[in-house]
Design an enzyme around this catalytic site. Structure first.
Site, short mmCIF file in Angstrom:
data_model
loop_
_atom_site.label_atom_id
_atom_site.label_comp_id
_atom_site.label_asym_id
_atom_site.label_seq_id
_atom_site.Cartn_x
_atom_site.Cartn_y
_atom_site.Cartn_z
CD GLU A 1 -3.27 -1.00 1.89
OE1 GLU A 1 -3.34 -0.12 2.75
OE2 GLU A 1 -4.20 -1.80 1.65
CD GLU B 1 -3.67 -5.99 3.00
OE1 GLU B 1 -4.58 -5.25 3.44
OE2 GLU B 1 -2.46 -5.73 3.14
#
Ligand code: AHR
Length: 497
Positions: free
Chosen positions: A173, A300
């Site tokens: 991220e 994820e």
């Protein structure tokens, strides 16, 4: 009546076992308490790993485990997690509750956990706050033989032989907690960092670049576009993150157990947005990689609700109901259908965090409805996707498909289909036609329950896989025809031989 057609003669890609992977982060009670209790714990363990949880993960044939984060990965400095435990640095986990992390679970412990579970390691490196040298030395520490400084350090710490690291993520991220970077900047950094992820062992390390964060109002195709254009040639996989929430308001995401039927349906509709994401990002990747060399790695995914009342908000602990089972059943069928591009996925997270497959409370352990979906669907691991379809559309009121499915053929020749009836209240009469072959039913299983049904420490575990009774098998015109009823809110698996 809904008709499903399965075409064994029309084989697709192999469904990589890694699509059934998990993600475990230094977050709340996932690693500490959930997976690792330490050698001195009264909870049965082997080298500190909880025996009950390891057994449960072996049972679903967990193929791969991602670690150490998540956001934690871009603040993790691996040298703080090796050597004598008493000497390891105590740090503050600034992402997750500002609790003190004693680093007693580090590289050696993670790889020992993978050994016990029998899964491949997927390690996520630190780009946000780590150096190129730090990442390069971690790879050398884990995988180099001989007497290099890092290999000798590993030996001094009790592991003379190098490990095999199958997957390595270069940042997490990085558009957010991993450094708030623009895609152009990260693409350049990715190219640089990955250059020093060297290959010491025989097995090539599969390098994964940070991909887009997505949500229903922003699929974020631009991140994928920029990464594929500027760094596609240097990666084996590109990640994608997508979380399902009943509400778009992150401060009030909704309860894990106390929800209306409308919230149930909204959650499943949002889970199905994964189809748009896989098709959309797949199309962008096709522009730069028509051969589909680069894997889409959904490392994820899962539901994200408000934490359970009274628990630490930074620990992301939530219960798990049949609604979560439906999210898992729908999502895993989608991954199967996109097997040509989606070659790994990691539900967030393994234990006690978000859409966990296992919950623990002291020495007690509960297997969630989501766990049972992974158990049902494990037959697809390594199998070949078969073309299949259903005749139905969506239920007009809920906007949900009447039935959603996928099918595969395993190496032993058996054919399995997994079907999901997401309706909260309506059963579905099914007719499944396996074209051009006469097979016998070997097994029919179902996970079903009222939408709020769940397993917990107080009331027990009513949600269990059961036999799906009443499946009629006929051979008609060279085809195999199965007639059966799918209960409301259910996931089923039928296997033919
Ligand atoms: O899974 C919880 C967090 O969600 C991860 O640390 C992060 O990558 C994502 O935002």
């Amino acid at each position: 009546m809904v008709r499903q057609n399965i075409y064994p003669a029309r084989a697709g890609a192999q469904i990589q076992p890694e699509v059934y992977g998990n993600f475990s982060e230094h977050l709340g009670r996932c690693i500490y308490e959930g997976l690792y209790v330490g050698e001195d714990s009264a909870i049965p363990n082997v080298n500190g790993m909880r025996t009950d949880v390891v057994e449960a993960l072996r049972n679903i044939q967990l193929p791969v485990l991602r670690w150490p984060g998540g956001c934690f990965a871009d603040e993790y400095h691996w040298k703080e997690g090796i050597g004598p435990k008493a000497d390891r640095k105590r740090i503050v986990n600034t992402n997750w509750g500002y609790v003190v992390e004693d680093n007693s679970f580090g590289t050696h412990e993670f790889l020992e956990l993978c050994r016990q579970v029998g899964c491949k390691p997927y390690i996520n490196g630190n780009v946000g706050s780590g150096t190129v040298q730090e990442m390069a030395e971690w790879i050398e520490y884990m995988t180099a033989g001989g007497d290099s400084t890092m290999a000798k350090l590993r030996g001094k710490n009790g592991h003379a032989e190098p490990w095999q690291i199958d997957y390595f993520g270069v940042g997490n991220e990085n558009w957010g907690c991993g450094g708030n970077m623009r895609p152009e900047y990260y693409a350049d950094l990715y190219r640089r960092y990955q250059s020093y992820v060297k290959q010491y062992g025989e097995k090539k390390i599969f390098k994964i670049a940070c991909g887009p964060g997505t949500n229903v109002s922003d699929p974020n195709y631009n991140w994928t576009e920029v990464l594929m254009k500027n760094a596609g040639a240097y990666m084996d996989g590109l990640s994608l993150h997508y979380y399902t929430t009943p509400s778009d308001d992150w401060n009030h995401k909704g309860s894990a157990t106390d929800f209306t039927r409308e919230e149930y349906e909204v959650t499943l509709r949002k889970a199905l947005f994964m189809e748009t994401l896989l098709a959309g990002h797949g199309a962008v990747m096709d522009k730069y990689d028509p051969e589909k060399r680069v894997a889409l790695v959904v490392d994820e995914w899962g539901t994200w609700y408000d934490v359970e009342p009274g628990t630490n908000p930074g620990f992301l602990y939530q219960q798990n109901t049949m609604r979560d089972a439906m999210v898992a059943a729908l999502t895993l069928n989608l991954f199967n259908k996109h097997a040509d591009r989606v070659r790994m996925a990691n539900i967030a997270q393994t234990v006690n965090v978000l859409q966990a497959v296992v919950l623990t409370d002291g020495a007690k352990m509960v297997l969630t409805p989501t766990y049972h979906v992974f158990d049902l669907y494990k037959v697809h691991q390594g199998a070949t996707l078969l073309h299949s379809s259903v005749s139905c559309g969506c239920d007009e009121a809920s906007g949900l498909p009447l039935v959603q499915e996928s099918a595969s053929r395993a190496a032993d020749g058996s054919l399995s289909t997994t079907l999901c009836n997401p309706s909260a209240a309506e059963a579905v009469e099914m007719e499944t036609v396996v074209t051009g072959c006469e097979m016998e039913l070997a097994e029919a299983l179902v996970l079903a329950g009222e939408i709020h049904a769940h397993n917990d420490f107080e009331t027990g575990s009513p949600v269990q896989i059961q036999a799906l009774d009443g499946v009629a098998v006929a051979h008609e015109g060279g085809n195999t025809v199965l007639r059966f009823t799918l209960p409301p809110c259910s996931a089923a698996r039928l296997t033919l031989r």
